[in-house]
Design a protein around this motif. Sequence first.
Motif, PDB file in Angstrom:
ATOM      1  N   LEU A 131       0.826  -1.208   0.000  1.00  0.00           N
ATOM      2  CA  LEU A 131       0.000   0.000   0.000  1.00  0.00           C
ATOM      3  C   LEU A 131       0.862   1.261   0.000  1.00  0.00           C
ATOM      4  N   HIS A 132       0.657   2.102  -1.001  1.00  0.00           N
ATOM      5  CA  HIS A 132       1.238   3.439  -1.024  1.00  0.00           C
ATOM      6  C   HIS A 132       0.104   4.444  -1.134  1.00  0.00           C
ATOM      7  N   ASN A 133       0.483   5.698  -1.125  1.00  0.00           N
ATOM      8  CA  ASN A 133      -0.520   6.754  -1.201  1.00  0.00           C
ATOM      9  C   ASN A 133       0.120   7.941  -1.911  1.00  0.00           C
ATOM     10  N   GLN A 169       3.520  13.479  -1.662  1.00  0.00           N
ATOM     11  CA  GLN A 169       3.989  12.718  -0.510  1.00  0.00           C
ATOM     12  C   GLN A 169       3.208  11.434  -0.349  1.00  0.00           C
ATOM     13  N   CYS A 170       3.856  10.451   0.251  1.00  0.00           N
ATOM     14  CA  CYS A 170       3.163   9.214   0.623  1.00  0.00           C
ATOM     15  C   CYS A 170       2.890   9.275   2.117  1.00  0.00           C
ATOM     16  N   ASP A 171       1.608   9.191   2.480  1.00  0.00           N
ATOM     17  CA  ASP A 171       1.264   9.271   3.897  1.00  0.00           C
ATOM     18  C   ASP A 171       1.622   7.998   4.649  1.00  0.00           C
ATOM     19  N   ALA A 172       1.875   6.910   3.907  1.00  0.00           N
ATOM     20  CA  ALA A 172       2.233   5.638   4.551  1.00  0.00           C
ATOM     21  C   ALA A 172       3.731   5.559   4.843  1.00  0.00           C
ATOM     22  N   HIS A 173       4.544   6.228   4.025  1.00  0.00           N
ATOM     23  CA  HIS A 173       6.001   6.178   4.202  1.00  0.00           C
ATOM     24  C   HIS A 173       6.525   7.613   4.188  1.00  0.00           C
ATOM     25  N   GLY A 174       6.812   8.119   5.369  1.00  0.00           N
ATOM     26  CA  GLY A 174       7.111   9.545   5.543  1.00  0.00           C
ATOM     27  C   GLY A 174       8.246  10.084   4.696  1.00  0.00           C
ATOM     28  N   TRP A 175       9.192   9.207   4.317  1.00  0.00           N
ATOM     29  CA  TRP A 175      10.347   9.697   3.542  1.00  0.00           C
ATOM     30  C   TRP A 175      10.031   9.845   2.058  1.00  0.00           C
ATOM     31  N   MET A 176       8.918   9.261   1.601  1.00  0.00           N
ATOM     32  CA  MET A 176       8.626   9.267   0.157  1.00  0.00           C
ATOM     33  C   MET A 176       8.044  10.616  -0.252  1.00  0.00           C
ATOM     34  N   HIS A 177       8.799  11.343  -1.046  1.00  0.00           N
ATOM     35  CA  HIS A 177       8.255  12.578  -1.606  1.00  0.00           C
ATOM     36  C   HIS A 177       8.818  12.805  -3.000  1.00  0.00           C
TER      37      HIS A 177
HETATM   38 CU   LIG Z   1       4.486   4.664   0.270  1.00  0.00          CU
END
Ligand SMILES: [Cu+2]
Length: 240
Positions: A131-133, A169-177
């Motif tokens: 799951l990503h967002n 941004q991905c709300d599931a993985h804070g570093w993903m932008h």
């Molecule tokens: Cu993600």
Amino acid sequence: MHRLMLGAVALLTGAMLAAPGSAYEGVDVADGGSISGDVKYQGDPPAPAKIVVTKDNEVCGKEKTSPDLIVGADKGIANVVVRISNIQKGKKLAPATTPPTFDQKGCEYAPHVLAFPAGSTVQILNSDGILHNVHTTSTANPSFNQAQPKFKKTIEAKIDKPEMPIKVQCDAHGWMHAWWISEDHPYYAVTDAKGAFKIADVPPGDYELELWHETLGKQTQKVSVKAKEDAKISVQMTKK
Ligand SMILES: [Cu+2]
């Protein structure tokens, strides 16, 4: 509504569309030149920041290198947006022949900076099977916020208006932008891993180039383009 009033509204709308800076005119460019060059880091670049991964390690790994400043061996800076900021007339802003694609792979967005003509429909892929967002922070366009579970291979985001930069941004993985750049004219580029860029088919004239990098900020550079010639530009950026 009264016929006269309708006329006044139409006139007003027309005047608003023709406001300076907003109207880009597409024309045939027969004798265009180009702007090419590179963007390099001035001084010694900092060591790339590391991010400790605390979630979904089987897909994301244990550690990530932060994508917010990528400097190559010869100091070329990747992911700098280079665009003409004051062009009013030039080649038509054609819709991309293949729609812009934005992937989520190894818990990183790819590409990190995605530039496309306004009106494009971004094809969002999820190669990870977790799951990503995708959550944008937009002002000119509506903000987009959609989860992408593993069974949903592609989702689409139509970005109608020019706007830059749009943070993703991905709300599931804070570093993903990542960043989306929606352009109202076709004279833009994003630097590659060597910091190189090229902008083609530019009508002869004097322009201002705008360079934007997410952590190094914005700077401008004047450039003169002559018919069928390449204007070479070398720019340095550094942390302020
Ligand atoms: Cu993600």
